[in-house]
Design a protein around this motif. Structure first.
Motif, mmCIF file in Angstrom:
data_model
loop_
_atom_site.group_PDB
_atom_site.id
_atom_site.type_symbol
_atom_site.label_atom_id
_atom_site.label_comp_id
_atom_site.label_asym_id
_atom_site.label_seq_id
_atom_site.Cartn_x
_atom_site.Cartn_y
_atom_site.Cartn_z
ATOM 1 N N ASP A 208 -9.292 -3.107 -37.418
ATOM 2 C CA ASP A 208 -8.753 -4.124 -38.308
ATOM 3 C C ASP A 208 -9.444 -5.468 -38.149
ATOM 4 O OD1 ASP A 208 -7.680 -4.234 -35.786
ATOM 5 O OD2 ASP A 208 -5.714 -4.979 -36.423
ATOM 6 N N TYR A 209 -10.600 -5.465 -37.501
ATOM 7 C CA TYR A 209 -11.432 -6.652 -37.369
ATOM 8 C C TYR A 209 -12.801 -6.376 -37.981
ATOM 9 C CZ TYR A 209 -8.253 -9.042 -34.138
ATOM 10 O OH TYR A 209 -7.178 -9.694 -33.586
ATOM 11 N N ARG A 210 -13.290 -7.310 -38.795
ATOM 12 C CA ARG A 210 -14.652 -7.185 -39.303
ATOM 13 C C ARG A 210 -15.647 -7.356 -38.170
ATOM 14 N NH1 ARG A 210 -15.201 -10.790 -43.980
ATOM 15 N NH2 ARG A 210 -14.834 -8.967 -45.297
ATOM 16 N N ARG A 221 -11.594 -9.762 -26.836
ATOM 17 C CA ARG A 221 -12.984 -10.144 -26.571
ATOM 18 C C ARG A 221 -13.853 -9.638 -27.722
ATOM 19 N NH1 ARG A 221 -15.137 -9.579 -20.709
ATOM 20 N NH2 ARG A 221 -16.017 -11.584 -21.320
ATOM 21 N N CYS A 222 -14.928 -10.345 -27.990
ATOM 22 C CA CYS A 222 -15.742 -10.024 -29.160
ATOM 23 C C CYS A 222 -17.229 -10.160 -28.851
ATOM 24 C CB CYS A 222 -15.394 -10.946 -30.333
ATOM 25 S SG CYS A 222 -13.682 -10.825 -30.896
ATOM 26 N N MET A 223 -17.999 -9.310 -29.507
ATOM 27 C CA MET A 223 -19.452 -9.429 -29.543
ATOM 28 C C MET A 223 -19.838 -10.128 -30.843
ATOM 29 S SD MET A 223 -21.128 -8.136 -26.911
ATOM 30 C CE MET A 223 -22.689 -7.369 -27.333
ATOM 31 N N SER A 296 -9.237 -13.988 -34.189
ATOM 32 C CA SER A 296 -7.937 -13.362 -34.400
ATOM 33 C C SER A 296 -7.037 -14.200 -35.310
ATOM 34 C CB SER A 296 -7.248 -13.146 -33.051
ATOM 35 O OG SER A 296 -5.981 -12.557 -33.215
ATOM 36 N N SER A 297 -7.238 -15.521 -35.302
ATOM 37 C CA SER A 297 -6.372 -16.398 -36.085
ATOM 38 C C SER A 297 -6.659 -16.343 -37.579
ATOM 39 C CB SER A 297 -6.519 -17.846 -35.600
ATOM 40 O OG SER A 297 -7.804 -18.371 -35.918
ATOM 41 N N ILE A 298 -7.801 -15.809 -37.977
ATOM 42 C CA ILE A 298 -8.148 -15.677 -39.389
ATOM 43 C C ILE A 298 -7.605 -14.340 -39.877
ATOM 44 C CG2 ILE A 298 -10.025 -15.643 -41.073
ATOM 45 C CD1 ILE A 298 -11.702 -17.247 -39.110
ATOM 46 N N ARG A 299 -6.635 -14.370 -40.767
ATOM 47 C CA ARG A 299 -5.910 -13.167 -41.150
ATOM 48 C C ARG A 299 -5.828 -13.028 -42.665
ATOM 49 N NH1 ARG A 299 -2.001 -11.912 -37.012
ATOM 50 N NH2 ARG A 299 -0.473 -11.314 -38.607
ATOM 51 N N GLN A 300 -5.850 -11.786 -43.106
ATOM 52 C CA GLN A 300 -5.599 -11.462 -44.503
ATOM 53 C C GLN A 300 -4.573 -10.334 -44.550
ATOM 54 O OE1 GLN A 300 -9.265 -10.331 -46.370
ATOM 55 N NE2 GLN A 300 -10.063 -12.422 -46.533
ATOM 56 N N ASN A 304 -1.485 -3.012 -48.883
ATOM 57 C CA ASN A 304 -0.567 -2.054 -48.254
ATOM 58 C C ASN A 304 0.262 -2.688 -47.146
ATOM 59 O OD1 ASN A 304 -2.455 -2.428 -46.265
ATOM 60 N ND2 ASN A 304 -3.099 -0.275 -46.157
ATOM 61 N N GLY A 305 0.131 -4.005 -46.987
ATOM 62 C CA GLY A 305 0.915 -4.713 -45.979
ATOM 63 C C GLY A 305 0.244 -4.831 -44.628
ATOM 64 N N SER A 306 -0.886 -4.159 -44.442
ATOM 65 C CA SER A 306 -1.588 -4.243 -43.166
ATOM 66 C C SER A 306 -2.322 -5.579 -43.055
ATOM 67 C CB SER A 306 -2.587 -3.089 -43.036
ATOM 68 O OG SER A 306 -3.595 -3.195 -44.034
ATOM 69 N N VAL A 307 -2.640 -5.953 -41.838
ATOM 70 C CA VAL A 307 -3.326 -7.216 -41.577
ATOM 71 C C VAL A 307 -4.773 -6.924 -41.208
ATOM 72 C CG1 VAL A 307 -3.436 -9.248 -40.080
ATOM 73 C CG2 VAL A 307 -1.215 -8.377 -40.866
ATOM 74 N N PHE A 308 -5.677 -7.670 -41.825
ATOM 75 C CA PHE A 308 -7.113 -7.552 -41.546
ATOM 76 C C PHE A 308 -7.635 -8.911 -41.105
ATOM 77 C CE2 PHE A 308 -11.608 -7.619 -42.880
ATOM 78 C CZ PHE A 308 -12.074 -6.516 -42.182
ATOM 79 N N HIS A 309 -8.562 -8.895 -40.156
ATOM 80 C CA HIS A 309 -9.141 -10.131 -39.624
ATOM 81 C C HIS A 309 -10.601 -10.218 -40.078
ATOM 82 C CE1 HIS A 309 -5.699 -10.813 -36.891
ATOM 83 N NE2 HIS A 309 -5.649 -9.483 -36.865
ATOM 84 N N PRO A 310 -10.899 -11.032 -41.095
ATOM 85 C CA PRO A 310 -12.252 -11.064 -41.661
ATOM 86 C C PRO A 310 -13.209 -12.023 -40.946
ATOM 87 C CG PRO A 310 -10.822 -12.458 -42.963
ATOM 88 C CD PRO A 310 -9.952 -11.862 -41.890
ATOM 89 N N GLY A 311 -12.724 -12.787 -39.981
ATOM 90 C CA GLY A 311 -13.576 -13.771 -39.319
ATOM 91 C C GLY A 311 -14.683 -13.127 -38.507
ATOM 92 N N VAL A 312 -15.831 -13.790 -38.468
ATOM 93 C CA VAL A 312 -16.977 -13.270 -37.714
ATOM 94 C C VAL A 312 -17.607 -14.402 -36.907
ATOM 95 C CG1 VAL A 312 -17.454 -11.498 -39.433
ATOM 96 C CG2 VAL A 312 -18.661 -13.690 -39.557
#
Length: 543
Positions: A208-210, A221-223, A296-300, A304-312
């Motif tokens: 659920d994260y781009r 944690r993120c790459m 994580s704070s950037i949310r869409q 279908n009601g799910s949350v996606f995080h498009p921030g990169v």
């Protein structure tokens, strides 16, 4: 095939490998016989110690495979000397050259002279009795360098899950990796004193994260999602700054929010063309430079009601494209070889296989002069001419017996160069990256085109990164921001001398032609279009 009676043949235990190496050397010294060491008990038959010869036994033809498991008793080892198995006899009977080994990353049989480099077609040779190699470390071989990364659109959460599952399946250790980058204890390699990137397991990235992210001890944690790989003095800083104005793009904690210096410099304990020592940086420290909390704070909220995080997030280290000179410190390389089997692109791909790469090139002569002044190799056009002359002589001396690539990737040669000339051999370095990453995973443009149409370039890069489009007014606002960085030394140094320009254009000629051929675009042939480059103000240099 008769058993070579001058050789004693042993199979090493994984946990006892070092002890057995010492024991084998001792046995050889007192017996006057040559001891051959082969490992079968490591994961997938990987090798721990080279000795006189090491081979990956799982790579043999199934009918010729060695499936013997040696126990702890010395009698079991000594029993193998008689070699009742045809497989053992076949391997032990050869006259093997010291330094021969199997490279896990390139899947290639190579020796001191790099005689065998094709992993699929290994022809017979008087040096070797192995007739066929089919694969190496099967889980590693599942990685595909020829397919482009699938789209990671915000609304396609299922697709993201599939991407992460596929990436995880391609890991060196299979699907049971922990939620962090961790060393695989059963992966073995040459000890260089640095952490072995290719022996690390990737975590499973969150669907659920781009951006490639994972939870590690309840901490996100993120790459980096994108990586501006080059080239120095082509506008990378200006581009990165403009990209960061997109609401879904987050800067890192490095230099200017852009540079980490990890892959080419700090990982090996140096920086700025070997002119400065740096503390060795580990992968975990590199990861700490990327802000998972803000991502994580950037949310869409999806339909279908799910949350996606498009921030990169991303980084821009323009030396990564061409400064591959520390390759002898990579565990999978033979430090005595003339050319590396593994370079930075392979390491990047192993830990972050879907990272999106951005490359900007520029007239190679203009780029070199600007980089020369910016990095303070010299201060005037006269200094530049003298140092170019010196650098050309270094390259002539080296290429009299070696390839240009071998010379540019040789740390000793690199240290002798009085100019950062290596960065302008675009085609050599691009081919190295394209050995690992598919072309579709790279956005490549020219500085000249970026300067002429900033808005259009940004629009295309946002599309390449699969980011939500900016409103037209916002796009042109970002495009009209003043240039972020100017090389002030260019204003007082004077122009490039005609004789300097002429000799450099001749030097780069075949590489410019090759670059245009690789990309299928004659705009990148600076032999033809370099005159157009000077339409833009070359005194106002970006990057």
């Amino acid at each position: 095939m008769a058993m070579d009676k001058k050789s004693l043949f042993y199979l090493l235990l994984g946990a006892s490998g070092l002890f057995l190496v010492v024991f084998a050397q001792y046995l050889g010294s007192i017996s006057g016989q040559r001891v051959v060491l082969v490992s079968t008990t490591f994961e997938n038959g990987s090798l721990a110690y080279l000795g006189d010869i090491s081979i990956n036994t799982s790579a043999l033809d199934p009918e010729d495979g060695i499936y013997l498991k040696v126990r702890n008793r010395l009698s079991d080892l000594l029993q193998m000397v008689n070699g009742t198995s045809k497989n053992v006899r076949r391997v032990a009977s050869g006259k093997f050259k010291k330094g021969f080994y199997y490279n896990r990353d390139t899947m290639a049989l190579i020796n001191d002279d790099n005689l065998l480099t094709n992993p699929n077609i290994v022809q017979s040779s008087p040096l070797y009795t192995l007739s066929k190699v089919s694969s190496i470390d099967s889980s590693f071989a599942r990685q595909s360098d020829s397919t482009s990364a699938p789209s990671k659109n915000a609304g396609d959460v299922t697709s993201n899950a599939n991407i992460k599952e596929r990436s995880n399946a391609a890991e060196i250790n299979g699907p049971d990796s922990p939620g962090r980058y961790a060393m695989n204890d059963s992966c073995v390699s040459r000890n260089t004193g640095l952490e072995d990137i290719l022996c690390m397991r990737r975590p499973t990235f969150l669907p659920d994260y781009r951006n490639p992210c994972w939870y590690e001890a309840e901490r996100l944690r993120c790459m980096p999602y994108f990586h501006i790989i080059g080239v120095c003095k082509t506008g990378t800083t200006d581009l990165f700054e403009r990209l960061s104005h997109h609401p879904e793009v987050i800067k890192n904690r490095g230099i200017m929010g852009k540079e980490t210096w990890f892959w080419s410099w700090k990982r090996y304990g140096h920086a700025q063309f070997y002119r400065r020592n740096e503390p060795y940086m580990r992968l975990d420290e590199f990861i700490n430079l990327f802000d998972g909390q803000t991502i994580s704070s950037i949310r869409q909220t999806m339909a279908n009601g799910s949350v996606f995080h498009p921030g990169v997030t991303g980084h821009g280290d323009p030396m990564d494209f061409y400064d591959l000179t520390s390759w002898r410190h990579i565990a999978q390389n033979d430090p005595r070889a003339d050319l590396p089997a593994v370079t930075t692109p392979r390491l990047v791909h192993h830990v972050n296989p879907e990272v999106r790469l951005i490359l900007i090139v520029r007239d190679p002569v203009e780029r070199l002069f600007s980089n020369y002044l910016h990095a303070r190799f010299g201060e005037t056009s006269r200094d530049f001419h003298l140092d170019v002359t010196s650098s050309l002589q270094v390259l002539r001396n080296c290429t009299s017996s070696r390839s240009m690539k071998a010379c540019l990737y040789d740390e000793r040669v690199f240290r002798q160069l009085k100019t950062p000339i290596s960065g302008s051999f675009y085609s050599i370095h691009l081919k190295e990256w394209l050995r690992v990453f598919p072309r579709q995973q790279m956005f490549i443009t020219r500085n000249e085109d970026f300067a002429a149409d900033i808005a259009g370039t940004l629009l295309n890069i946002f599309r390449f990164l699969k980011l939500d489009p900016l409103p037209t007014s916002s796009l042109y606002r970002v495009a009209n921001i003043p240039h972020y960085y100017d090389t002030k030394a260019r204003r007082t140094a004077g122009g490039i001398r005609p004789e300097t320009r002429a000799v450099l254009q001749e030097l780069f000629r075949p590489y410019n032609e090759e670059l245009a051929t690789i990309l299928g675009d004659q705009r990148f042939n600076y032999n033809i279009v370099h005159a157009r480059s000077y339409v833009y103000n070359t005194d106002n240099i970006w990057g």
